[in-house]
Scaffold this motif. Structure first.
Motif, PDB file in Angstrom:
ATOM      1  N   VAL A 145       6.757  -2.276  -8.059  1.00 40.41           N
ATOM      2  CA  VAL A 145       6.400  -1.401  -6.942  1.00 40.41           C
ATOM      3  C   VAL A 145       7.489  -0.348  -6.740  1.00 40.41           C
ATOM      4  O   VAL A 145       8.673  -0.679  -6.649  1.00 40.41           O
ATOM      5  N   ASN A 146       7.061   0.903  -6.693  1.00 36.88           N
ATOM      6  CA  ASN A 146       7.989   1.990  -6.410  1.00 36.88           C
ATOM      7  C   ASN A 146       8.002   2.193  -4.894  1.00 36.88           C
ATOM      8  O   ASN A 146       6.976   2.509  -4.301  1.00 36.88           O
ATOM      9  N   THR A 147       9.177   1.999  -4.275  1.00 37.82           N
ATOM     10  CA  THR A 147       9.217   2.040  -2.809  1.00 37.82           C
ATOM     11  C   THR A 147       9.843   3.325  -2.270  1.00 37.82           C
ATOM     12  O   THR A 147      10.107   3.434  -1.085  1.00 37.82           O
ATOM     13  N   SER A 160       0.842  -1.196   0.000  1.00 38.92           N
ATOM     14  CA  SER A 160       0.000   0.000   0.000  1.00 38.92           C
ATOM     15  C   SER A 160       0.874   1.241   0.000  1.00 38.92           C
ATOM     16  O   SER A 160       1.977   1.223   0.543  1.00 38.92           O
ATOM     17  N   ASP A 161       0.375   2.305  -0.607  1.00 36.21           N
ATOM     18  CA  ASP A 161       1.211   3.503  -0.715  1.00 36.21           C
ATOM     19  C   ASP A 161       1.275   4.291   0.593  1.00 36.21           C
ATOM     20  O   ASP A 161       2.020   5.255   0.700  1.00 36.21           O
ATOM     21  N   GLN A 162       0.462   3.901   1.582  1.00 31.87           N
ATOM     22  CA  GLN A 162       0.607   4.496   2.910  1.00 31.87           C
ATOM     23  C   GLN A 162       0.765   3.349   3.895  1.00 31.87           C
ATOM     24  O   GLN A 162       0.224   2.272   3.656  1.00 31.87           O
ATOM     25  N   ASN A 163       1.472   3.583   5.005  1.00 30.23           N
ATOM     26  CA  ASN A 163       1.678   2.441   5.903  1.00 30.23           C
ATOM     27  C   ASN A 163       0.549   2.324   6.924  1.00 30.23           C
ATOM     28  O   ASN A 163       0.641   1.578   7.867  1.00 30.23           O
ATOM     29  N   HIS A 207       2.799   0.365  -9.557  1.00 32.01           N
ATOM     30  CA  HIS A 207       2.533   1.205 -10.735  1.00 32.01           C
ATOM     31  C   HIS A 207       2.361   0.411 -12.010  1.00 32.01           C
ATOM     32  O   HIS A 207       1.905   0.940 -13.016  1.00 32.01           O
ATOM     33  N   THR A 260      -3.621   2.567 -11.858  1.00 30.73           N
ATOM     34  CA  THR A 260      -2.960   1.269 -12.082  1.00 30.73           C
ATOM     35  C   THR A 260      -3.985   0.243 -12.569  1.00 30.73           C
ATOM     36  O   THR A 260      -3.694  -0.583 -13.439  1.00 30.73           O
ATOM     37  N   ARG A 320       5.457  -0.861   2.065  1.00 32.33           N
ATOM     38  CA  ARG A 320       4.907   0.446   1.702  1.00 32.33           C
ATOM     39  C   ARG A 320       5.458   0.859   0.344  1.00 32.33           C
ATOM     40  O   ARG A 320       6.675   0.947   0.163  1.00 32.33           O
ATOM     41  N   GLY A 321       4.588   1.053  -0.619  1.00 37.82           N
ATOM     42  CA  GLY A 321       5.053   1.435  -1.950  1.00 37.82           C
ATOM     43  C   GLY A 321       3.876   1.588  -2.892  1.00 37.82           C
ATOM     44  O   GLY A 321       2.751   1.206  -2.568  1.00 37.82           O
ATOM     45  N   THR A 322       4.162   2.150  -4.056  1.00 32.93           N
ATOM     46  CA  THR A 322       3.098   2.351  -5.049  1.00 32.93           C
ATOM     47  C   THR A 322       3.217   1.295  -6.140  1.00 32.93           C
ATOM     48  O   THR A 322       4.253   1.208  -6.811  1.00 32.93           O
TER      49      THR A 322
END
Ligand SMILES: Cc1cc2nc3c(=O)[nH]c(=O)nc-3n(C[C@H](O)[C@H](O)[C@H](O)COP(=O)(O)OP(=O)(O)OC[C@H]3O[C@@H](n4cnc5c(N)ncnc54)[C@H](O)[C@@H]3O)c2cc1C
Length: 698
Positions: free
Chosen positions: A108-110, A54-57, A97, A289, A93-95
């Motif tokens: 995943v962009n971390t 998830s992009d937020q933790n 994409h 995405t 935690r990451g996006t």
């Protein structure tokens, strides 16, 4: 004007393999993860074999955001760490994409400093929710406040307090009225809850402001239907509408927002509301995405909500599952209807989905999603809520109390439950907090001071800013510590690494006391992306960098005797020049006759003033204040490398490499222009030399 080239390849991402990868840490993703922690064990798989990305933790309890905006609960109370909620699972935690359904991988962009992760999966659970797109209403993206995450709610709260503070100090009645008018767009849960909370907050704090009376406050809710909260039963929805109207909320039903400006909201009915605060709770758009995945792999969707079957599987794509707001799941006994986009459905879908993955691994029969909803609940402010639960209807304080109890029951751990309960109990007896805690973000524009030998950045570091040298000098050094670019007052650098990503390729070091202005990428990138002129600026820099490489390649092919010759022997004396006192009309005539990209500008006694670029000239004449008689001295000139007459070809080439240019101007000791040396001319010279040598040999 120069730049540090960016490394486009970047480091290889970390590669990790999981049995199950869940994308998204909202209601659907987190409840799926929590359940998987137990159900995977039944299938003989360790929970660590499942990852939640998830992009937020933290997970946001969105239904309570309105209360954060209204200051009746703390932002800390609506977020919970995913690591604590999904104990046992791997959390990243990451996006996410890019989803590759053929290779069964997710990119995943971390973060800026890490290499990113490639996740290989057997089962992929897509629970990425929805996004907001306000672009369909002119002015809305620029002026409207959102209610999508905790940050939005905090910003809205501080904006409301800021408006009332300003109104308190304002003497002009029309401006005061505008500052105290708040418009909320959308009459669904979030709109109604937000409008109710804003009204509540303003009414309860007005007594602390000597120049603000309760009757000055105006909160308007604009909704396209004839009733707010239309998914609730008619009776409850009417009750909510009546309660809110009694407290002073103005309802604009069967109307839509047509446009928004900094001071007005225009409605389709023709009504115009003077306000500086508009909150939008409409404009749901697909997750990017998800959209990319659907388009690339032909995944069935409706407006990019992924079509799932009753087992929450995506037909035609092995191992692909979906739930929550980004999914279209058939409603049990719904006669072809789909489940609504609500938290309670997202949660239950997540749980069913986890069970079905476990059943599939065990090769057992899957369970269809049979949940039909327990009812609906909306808090409308002033410790009042409306609820329709299992056929029974509740309203007022009882419903509000139920609402909060349900939330506390979902919190992880006893300590967290107790903290929230104690805070809420105290809040019942004390007034609201009106501290204006507007976060003062670090400016996107900063001054940087460097002492000699201070390092601004090193090779490999991610690029966040564009820099302009105000005073002093920066050297960009390669891996051997050799200065390859010299950036002086007025020059800028860093834009290529910023635009292309991948980090800096050179070290930036101050050689003397240096003052820089740094502009954050957040500000600069949209300019480069949306403006043709800015893009051209970038193209110029890029051309400069490649020119540097090409000039270096030419030097390697030149004979030593050519390099040692005087520049005056190889320069062209008849280069086309313009005088600074000549006009736009004169330049146009010359440009027609001689098609060069640059023209040196000189004074009447041939003193060099600068160089006029063809493109800069055409940009200049597009300006409204330029006529045929405008003098050329008004144009911003560029500079080409320059050598005096005593220089050798080798020295002229060094200047060209340094500046990344194909040309060098030759001047005398009085700075009078003598001629120009170009790389093409040098190659021509060399060719003639070679021919002569061959002939002599013959
Ligand atoms: C203000 C507001 C009030 C609401 N009130 C109610 C209510 O009273 N009752 C109700 O039932 N429902 C309510 N809802 C709706 C409810 O919150 C949603 O239906 C629910 O959140 C959907 O859950 P989800 O897991 O599908 O999506 P979300 O909860 O939105 O979760 C999606 C997650 O994916 C993450 N994500 C997105 N893209 C990426 C990416 N590329 N990479 C990694 N992570 C990503 C997001 O950060 C987020 O954590 C409300 C919604 C809002 C905004």
């Amino acid at each position: 004007m120069t730049d540090t080239a960016a490394d486009h390849n970047g480091p290889e991402p970390n590669r990790l393999k999981f049995e199950v990868a869940i994308l998204g840490g909202g209601f659907a993703g987190v409840f799926c993860g929590q359940r998987l922690a137990k159900s995977l064990k039944k299938a003989g798989v360790s929970p660590r074999e499942a990852v939640i990305i998830s992009d937020q933790n933290y997970m946001v309890f969105q239904p309570m955001l309105a209360e954060v905006a209204g200051g009746s609960i703390s932002p800390r109370h609506v977020v919970n760490p995913i690591r604590q909620l999904c104990k046992g699972l791997t959390v990243l935690r990451g996006t996410a994409h890019d989803i590759d359904l053929e290779k069964r991988e997710v990119e995943v962009n971390t973060g800026s400093f890490s290499a990113g992760v490639t996740i290989e999966f057997n089962h992929l659970v897509v629970t990425l929710g929805a996004e907001i797109d306000l672009s369909r209403v002119p002015g809305m993206p620029e002026h409207a406040y959102l209610m999508q995450n905790v940050g939005d709610a905090m910003v809205l709260r501080s904006t409301i307090i800021s408006r009332i503070e300003e109104a308190n100090a304002e003497y002009r009645p029309d401006v005061r009225k505008r500052l105290l008018t708040f418009v909320v767009v959308g009459g669904g849960y979030s709109g109604v809850e937000t409008a109710g909370e804003i009204l509540d907050m303003l009414l309860s704090v007005a007594r602390y402001y000597t120049n603000v009376a309760e009757e000055d406050i105006r909160v308007v809710l604009v909704h396209s239907r004839d009733r707010i909260l239309h998914t609730l039963g008619e009776e409850l929805a009417d009750y909510a509408g009546k309660k809110l109207s009694e407290r002073g909320l103005e309802l604009c039903l069967e109307d839509r927002v047509k446009a928004v400006t900094a001071t007005k909201v225009y409605l389709q009915s023709g009504m115009v509301i003077e306000t500086s605060t508009v909150v939008s709770t409409v404009g749901t758009a697909p997750n990017k995405t998800v959209k990319k995945m659907c388009d690339t792999y032909g995944v069935e969707h409706e407006r990019y909500r992924i079509r799932a079957n009753e087992y929450l599987k995506v037909p035609g794509h092995e191992g692909l599952w979906t739930a929550g707001d980004c999914a279209l799941v058939p409603l049990a006994d719904g006669g072809g209807e789909d489940c609504p986009q609500t938290a309670q459905f997202a949660m239950r879908q997540g749980i069913y989905l986890a069970d079905n993955i476990s059943l599939e691994i065990r090769k057992e029969k899957l369970k269809p999603f049979l949940f039909k909803g327990l009812g609906e609940l909306a808090s409308i402010g002033h410790q009042t809520a409306v609820a329709s639960i299992m056929g029974k209807q509740f309203s007022g304080f009882i419903a509000w109390f139920m609402w909060r109890t349900i939330y506390v029951s979902k919190l992880p751990g006893l300590d967290r439950k107790l903290r929230v309960l104690i805070d809420w109990t105290l809040d019942l007896f004390f007034p609201r907090d009106i501290n204006l805690l507007s976060p003062k973000y670090t400016s996107l524009f900063r001054h940087v001071h460097l002492e000699p030998n201070d390092v601004l950045f090193n090779r490999g570091e991610p690029a966040f800013s564009l820099y302009v040298v105000q005073k002093g000098e920066i050297h960009l050094r390669d891996a051997d510590g050799k200065a390859v670019r010299f950036i002086k007052e007025g020059d800028y650098f860093g834009e290529r690494a910023l635009v292309h990503g991948g980090g800096y390729l050179l070290d930036a070091v101050a050689v003397e006391q240096t003052e820089l202005v740094s502009l954050s990428g957040e500000v600069v990138l949209p300019f480069f992306q949306s403006s043709r002129r800015f893009r051209r600026l970038l193209a110029k820099t890029t051309a400069q960098v490649s020119a540097e490489a090409e000039v270096e390649a030419v030097v390697r092919n030149l004979h030593t005797h050519t390099l040692e010759r005087s520049v005056t022997k190889v320069m062209r004396e008849d280069c086309a020049t313009l005088r600074s006192d000549q006009t736009v009309q004169d330049a146009l005539i010359l440009f027609k006759k001689r098609r060069y990209s640059v023209y040196p500008l000189v004074t009447a006694d041939r003193k060099l003033v600068g160089v006029l670029g063809r493109e800069d000239f055409f940009d200049f004449i597009k300006r409204g204040d330029v006529s045929e008689d405008t003098k050329l001295e008004r144009i911003d000139l560029m500079h080409l490398p320059q050598c005096d007459a005593s220089a050798t070809v080798q020295e002229a080439i060094e200047e060209m490499v340094r500046a990344g240019r194909y040309k060098c101007l030759i001047t005398d000791s009085e700075n009078c222009l003598l001629g120009i040396v170009t790389v093409m001319d040098l190659l021509g010279e060399e060719a003639i030399e070679n021919t002569l040598t061959v002939k002599a040999d013959q």
